[in-house]
Design a protein around this motif. Structure first.
Motif, PDB file in Angstrom:
ATOM      1  N   ASN A  21       6.625  -0.760 -10.945  1.00 53.58           N
ATOM      2  CA  ASN A  21       5.462   0.230  -9.865  1.00 53.58           C
ATOM      3  C   ASN A  21       5.987   1.513  -8.924  1.00 53.58           C
ATOM      4  N   LEU A  71       6.000   5.004 -10.919  1.00 59.27           N
ATOM      5  CA  LEU A  71       5.572   6.512 -10.252  1.00 59.27           C
ATOM      6  C   LEU A  71       6.335   7.538 -10.200  1.00 59.27           C
ATOM      7  N   TYR A 125       1.279  -1.603  -0.167  1.00 64.09           N
ATOM      8  CA  TYR A 125       0.015  -0.013   0.021  1.00 64.09           C
ATOM      9  C   TYR A 125       0.869   1.152   0.550  1.00 64.09           C
ATOM     10  N   ASN A 145      -0.970   8.021  -2.122  1.00 63.27           N
ATOM     11  CA  ASN A 145      -1.198   8.345  -3.487  1.00 63.27           C
ATOM     12  C   ASN A 145      -2.689   7.273  -3.207  1.00 63.27           C
ATOM     13  N   PHE A 203      -1.630  -2.886  -3.837  1.00 62.55           N
ATOM     14  CA  PHE A 203      -1.929  -4.138  -4.757  1.00 62.55           C
ATOM     15  C   PHE A 203      -1.079  -5.248  -3.990  1.00 62.55           C
ATOM     16  N   GLN A 262      -2.565   3.831  -3.369  1.00 64.74           N
ATOM     17  CA  GLN A 262      -2.241   2.646  -4.033  1.00 64.74           C
ATOM     18  C   GLN A 262      -2.171   1.376  -3.177  1.00 64.74           C
TER      19      GLN A 262
END
Length: 52
Positions: free
Chosen positions: A43, A47, A20, A24, A28, A26
């Protein structure tokens, strides 16, 4: 521009990593193996975060 603080939480288990990014929102999950661990690194690059 002053650097923005970014907090990342990673919950680990033998089969999965839940990640986490607080700044932002996000979230996953990836498998806890070599291929899965590469995903958060990709990822991170998307960003456009910079290390200070």
């Amino acid at each position: 521009m002053e650097p923005q603080e970014i907090n990342v939480g990673i919950d680990t288990s033998s089969k999965q990593l839940d990640i986490y990014v607080r700044s932002n929102g996000q979230f996953f999950s990836v498998t806890n193996n070599k291929e899965g661990i590469k995903t958060p690194l990709n990822n991170y690059n998307r960003l456009n975060l910079k290390e200070y």
